[in-house]
Write an enzyme that holds these catalytic residues in place. Structure first.
Site, PDB file in Angstrom:
ATOM      1  CD  GLN A   1     -67.315  64.980  25.700  1.00  0.00           C
ATOM      2  OE1 GLN A   1     -66.518  63.837  25.778  1.00  0.00           O
ATOM      3  NE2 GLN A   1     -68.332  64.602  24.758  1.00  0.00           N
TER       4      GLN A   1
ATOM      5  CB  SER B   1     -69.978  61.715  32.017  1.00  0.00           C
ATOM      6  OG  SER B   1     -70.187  61.450  30.862  1.00  0.00           O
TER       7      SER B   1
ATOM      8  CD  GLU C   1     -67.627  61.454  22.100  1.00  0.00           C
ATOM      9  OE1 GLU C   1     -68.539  62.448  22.635  1.00  0.00           O
ATOM     10  OE2 GLU C   1     -66.869  60.879  23.086  1.00  0.00           O
TER      11      GLU C   1
ATOM     12  CB  SER D   1     -72.677  52.134  26.556  1.00  0.00           C
ATOM     13  OG  SER D   1     -74.098  52.089  26.475  1.00  0.00           O
TER      14      SER D   1
ATOM     15  CD  GLU E   1     -75.287  47.688  26.764  1.00  0.00           C
ATOM     16  OE1 GLU E   1     -74.262  48.798  26.955  1.00  0.00           O
ATOM     17  OE2 GLU E   1     -74.602  46.549  27.351  1.00  0.00           O
TER      18      GLU E   1
HETATM   19  C1  FAD Z   1     -62.546  55.934  28.011  1.00  0.00           C
HETATM   20  C2  FAD Z   1     -63.799  56.923  28.410  1.00  0.00           C
HETATM   21  C3  FAD Z   1     -63.590  58.335  28.264  1.00  0.00           C
HETATM   22  C4  FAD Z   1     -64.318  59.024  28.517  1.00  0.00           C
HETATM   23  N1  FAD Z   1     -64.353  60.651  28.357  1.00  0.00           N
HETATM   24  C5  FAD Z   1     -65.228  61.136  28.832  1.00  0.00           C
HETATM   25  C6  FAD Z   1     -65.204  62.830  28.704  1.00  0.00           C
HETATM   26  O1  FAD Z   1     -64.000  63.218  28.520  1.00  0.00           O
HETATM   27  N2  FAD Z   1     -66.093  63.606  28.911  1.00  0.00           N
HETATM   28  C7  FAD Z   1     -67.164  63.112  29.577  1.00  0.00           C
HETATM   29  O2  FAD Z   1     -68.275  63.818  29.743  1.00  0.00           O
HETATM   30  N3  FAD Z   1     -67.511  61.711  29.622  1.00  0.00           N
HETATM   31  C8  FAD Z   1     -66.399  60.917  29.262  1.00  0.00           C
HETATM   32  N4  FAD Z   1     -66.780  59.456  29.410  1.00  0.00           N
HETATM   33  C9  FAD Z   1     -67.945  59.222  30.151  1.00  0.00           C
HETATM   34  C10 FAD Z   1     -68.808  58.348  29.154  1.00  0.00           C
HETATM   35  O3  FAD Z   1     -69.612  59.144  28.400  1.00  0.00           O
HETATM   36  C11 FAD Z   1     -69.894  57.662  30.112  1.00  0.00           C
HETATM   37  O4  FAD Z   1     -69.146  56.576  30.742  1.00  0.00           O
HETATM   38  C12 FAD Z   1     -71.097  56.988  29.114  1.00  0.00           C
HETATM   39  O5  FAD Z   1     -72.037  57.905  28.380  1.00  0.00           O
HETATM   40  C13 FAD Z   1     -71.697  55.831  30.110  1.00  0.00           C
HETATM   41  O6  FAD Z   1     -72.336  56.634  31.273  1.00  0.00           O
HETATM   42  P1  FAD Z   1     -72.068  56.027  32.572  1.00  0.00           P
HETATM   43  O7  FAD Z   1     -70.657  55.495  33.062  1.00  0.00           O
HETATM   44  O8  FAD Z   1     -72.740  56.782  33.547  1.00  0.00           O
HETATM   45  O9  FAD Z   1     -73.212  54.481  32.736  1.00  0.00           O
HETATM   46  P2  FAD Z   1     -74.573  54.524  32.720  1.00  0.00           P
HETATM   47  O10 FAD Z   1     -75.120  55.465  31.750  1.00  0.00           O
HETATM   48  O11 FAD Z   1     -75.088  54.402  34.090  1.00  0.00           O
HETATM   49  O12 FAD Z   1     -74.662  52.861  32.138  1.00  0.00           O
HETATM   50  C14 FAD Z   1     -74.394  51.770  32.940  1.00  0.00           C
HETATM   51  C15 FAD Z   1     -75.102  50.532  32.032  1.00  0.00           C
HETATM   52  O13 FAD Z   1     -76.536  50.542  31.705  1.00  0.00           O
HETATM   53  C16 FAD Z   1     -76.384  50.531  30.540  1.00  0.00           C
HETATM   54  N5  FAD Z   1     -77.625  51.519  30.073  1.00  0.00           N
HETATM   55  C17 FAD Z   1     -77.752  52.513  30.567  1.00  0.00           C
HETATM   56  N6  FAD Z   1     -78.884  53.279  29.802  1.00  0.00           N
HETATM   57  C18 FAD Z   1     -79.338  52.351  28.977  1.00  0.00           C
HETATM   58  C19 FAD Z   1     -80.536  52.296  27.971  1.00  0.00           C
HETATM   59  N7  FAD Z   1     -81.368  53.223  27.890  1.00  0.00           N
HETATM   60  N8  FAD Z   1     -80.738  51.171  27.582  1.00  0.00           N
HETATM   61  C20 FAD Z   1     -79.966  49.844  27.739  1.00  0.00           C
HETATM   62  N9  FAD Z   1     -78.865  49.922  28.464  1.00  0.00           N
HETATM   63  C21 FAD Z   1     -78.591  51.191  29.086  1.00  0.00           C
HETATM   64  C22 FAD Z   1     -75.146  51.095  29.669  1.00  0.00           C
HETATM   65  O14 FAD Z   1     -75.026  50.580  28.487  1.00  0.00           O
HETATM   66  C23 FAD Z   1     -74.141  50.719  30.707  1.00  0.00           C
HETATM   67  O15 FAD Z   1     -73.826  49.082  30.460  1.00  0.00           O
HETATM   68  C24 FAD Z   1     -65.784  58.782  29.153  1.00  0.00           C
HETATM   69  C25 FAD Z   1     -65.946  57.160  29.138  1.00  0.00           C
HETATM   70  C26 FAD Z   1     -64.694  56.297  28.824  1.00  0.00           C
HETATM   71  C27 FAD Z   1     -65.356  55.141  29.147  1.00  0.00           C
END
Ligand code: FAD
Length: 391
Positions: free
Chosen positions: A121, A124, A239, A376, A378
Site C-alpha cells: 500500500q 503515506s 483497513e 492513529s 488521535e
Molecule cells: C505498523 C505500521 C504499518 C504501516 N504500513 C503502511 C503501509 O503499508 N502503507 C502506507 O502507506 N502507510 C503505512 N503506515 C503509515 C501510517 O499510515 C502512518 O504512520 C499514519 O497514518 C500516521 O502518519 P505519520 O506517521 O506521518 O504521523 P503524523 O501524521 O505526522 O502524526 C504524528 C502525531 O500527530 C498526531 N496527529 C496528526 N494529525 C492530527 C490531528 N489532526 N489531530 C490530532 N492529532 C494528530 C498523530 O496522532 C501522531 O500522534 C504504517 C504505519 C505503521 C505504524
C-alpha cells in the site's frame, strides 16, 4: 440481540475445526516460514474458503456475519491465519469490486485468489500520514502512460511485493483531495527503488520507496483521474474494519493466565495471585468482554443491513488499547526472560526461559505500532468526535 450461536453456526464451527485439524494435525502446527501458507491455501481452496470476505460472484463463500465471527475466533484460537493473500486480498480486492473495470477485475483478482502475487500500500509519504491529502508523489499523463516521481514511506512489505496500489497527485486543485489519482504500480518497473527501514523489534517490514520517472500504463488507473481520494477512503474503511483484535486479545488473555500461573510473583506466591497484577489483568478482561459485546452488536447491525460507520473507529481505538495492555502484561510475565529478545542488548536471541516468552516480546513491540497504523488514535478520536458526538 441473540448472542447464542444457532445450530447451523455450531455445525460450521465444527467444520472449521475439522479443516484445521486435518491440515495441521497435532505435532505439525502452522508454520509461516515452512509450507504453512501453501498447505493452508490448498485446504481453503478445497472448501471455497480462500476469500472469506469477498462477494459470492467474485469467489467468496457467502458467509453470514455470525459465520465470519466463528471463523475469526476459531482460526485465531487454533493458531492459523484467518485469511491469506495479504493486502491484495483484504484491501485492494474490495476496491476492484467497487471501482475497477471488468478488465481490471479479470486481470488482478485471479492472482490474488491464487495467492501468487503480493501487494503493498503506497499511501503515506514524508509529511503526508494523518494528513494524507497533502501527498506530493506526482503522476503526469504522457500519451498512454503516467510518469511517476516521488517518495512513499512506511510501506509495509514493499521489499517482497510485486505490485503497489498507490496514491499520486495528478493536479493541484484548490481542494487538495480533488487532485489525487489511484494507480497500480508494478514494483519491478524501472525507476522503482525500495530501501529498508528496520523497526524496534529488529525486523524488516517497513520500507521507503522512491519513484524516478516510473512509467505506469494509464489502464492501471482505478476510477477516473482525480477520483483517487474517494477510492482511498473506501479502502481505509476496509483497513479499519476488523481491527478490534478481539480474537487476539482473548487468546492472549488465556495464555497470560497459563503463564502467570507458572511464574513466581513478588509476594511469594504465583504471579497470577499477585493483587496488583490480578487487578490489572481483571480490568483488561472486563474491558475486553465489553469490547466483545460491542463487536457482536456491530455484527448484528451489519447483519440487519446497517453500516458500521464511526463504530469501526471505536472498535479500533479500544481494541488497540486492550491488545497493547495484554502484550504488556505478557512481557511482565516474562520478566527477565524478556531481555534476551532485544537483539541490541544481548546479540542473537538466546534459548533460555520459557518458550512462550519469545514471541510475546516481539508481539509487544509490534503492538506499539497498532495505535498508529491504519490511522492513529488521535485521528480515530477526531472521527468519533465528529460523527458520534457531533462536535
Ligand atoms: C505498523 C505500521 C504499518 C504501516 N504500513 C503502511 C503501509 O503499508 N502503507 C502506507 O502507506 N502507510 C503505512 N503506515 C503509515 C501510517 O499510515 C502512518 O504512520 C499514519 O497514518 C500516521 O502518519 P505519520 O506517521 O506521518 O504521523 P503524523 O501524521 O505526522 O502524526 C504524528 C502525531 O500527530 C498526531 N496527529 C496528526 N494529525 C492530527 C490531528 N489532526 N489531530 C490530532 N492529532 C494528530 C498523530 O496522532 C501522531 O500522534 C504504517 C504505519 C505503521 C505504524
Amino acid at each position: 440481540m441473540d448472542l447464542d450461536l444457532s445450530p447451523e453456526d455450531i455445525a460450521f464451527r465444527e467444520a472449521v475445526r475439522a479443516l484445521i485439524a486435518a491440515t495441521f494435525p497435532e505435532g505439525s502446527p502452522y508454520d509461516p516460514k515452512g509450507d504453512g501458507d501453501v498447505r493452508w491455501h490448498a485446504a481453503l481452496a478445497s472448501r471455497g474458503w480462500v476469500a472469506p470476505k469477498w462477494p459470492v460472484q467474485f469467489g467468496g463463500p457467502g458467509w453470514s456475519p455470525a459465520q465470519h465471527f466463528v471463523w475469526e475466533r476459531e482460526t485465531t484460537r487454533l493458531g492459523v491465519p484467518s485469511h491469506i493473500g495479504g493486502m491484495g486480498m483484504g484491501m485492494l480486492a474490495p476496491i476492484l469490486f467497487a471501482y475497477g473495470s471488468e478488465a481490471q477485475q479479470r486481470r488482478f483478482l485471479p492472482d490474488i485468489l491464487a495467492n501468487t502475487v503480493r501487494w503493498c500500500q503506497g499511501y503515506s509519504e514524508p509529511g503526508a500520514g494523518s494528513d494524507l491529502a497533502s501527498l506530493r508523489t506526482r503522476a503526469v499523463l504522457q500519451g498512454d502512460h503516467y510518469v511517476v516521481d516521488g517518495e512513499k514511506v512506511w510501506t509495509s512489505g514493499a521489499h517482497t511485493a510485486d505490485w503497489m496500489f498507490c496514491l499520486t497527485r495528478t493536479s493541484d486543485e484548490p481542494k487538495r483531495q480533488d487532485g489525487i489519482t489511484f494507480l497500480l504500480v508494478n514494483m519491478r518497473a524501472p525507476g522503482v527503488q525500495v530501501s529498508p527501514i528496520v523497526s524496534i523489534d529488529g525486523r524488516h517490514m517497513f520500507n521507503r520507496v522512491t519513484f524516478d520517472g516510473v512509467r505506469v500504463p494509464a489502464e492501471n488507473r482505478i476510477g477516473r483521474e482525480g477520483e483517487g481520494w474517494t477510492v482511498a477512503k473506501g479502502l481505509l474503511t476496509h483497513e479499519r474494519t476488523g481491527q478490534a483484535f478481539v480474537s487476539l486479545s482473548l487468546d492472549l488473555l488465556r495464555r497470560i493466565r497459563l503463564a502467570a500461573g507458572e511464574i513466581p510473583g513478588s509476594s511469594g506466591g504465583l504471579l497470577i495471585e499477585d493483587p496488583g497484577f490480578a487487578a490489572r489483568l481483571g480490568l483488561a478482561e472486563v474491558e475486553l468482554r465489553a469490547l466483545e459485546i460491542t463487536e457482536l452488536r456491530t455484527l448484528a447491525e451489519v447483519e440487519a443491513g446497517g453500516a458500521p460507520g464511526a463504530q469501526s473507529s471505536m472498535l479500533k481505538l479500544k481494541g488497540t488499547d486492550i491488545v497493547q495492555r495484554m502484550t504488556e502484561l505478557f512481557v511482565e510475565c516474562a520478566g527477565p526472560y524478556a531481555a534476551p529478545w532485544f537483539p541490541d542488548v544481548l546479540g542473537q536471541p538466546q534459548t533460555i526461559g520459557p518458550d512462550w516468552a519469545r514471541p510475546e516480546v516481539i508481539r509487544y513491540l509490534e503492538g506499539r505500532a497498532a495505535s498508529i497504523a491504519g490511522g492513529s488514535d488521535e485521528v480515530q478520536r477526531n472521527i468519533i468526535a465528529k460523527h458520534v458526538l457531533r462536535l
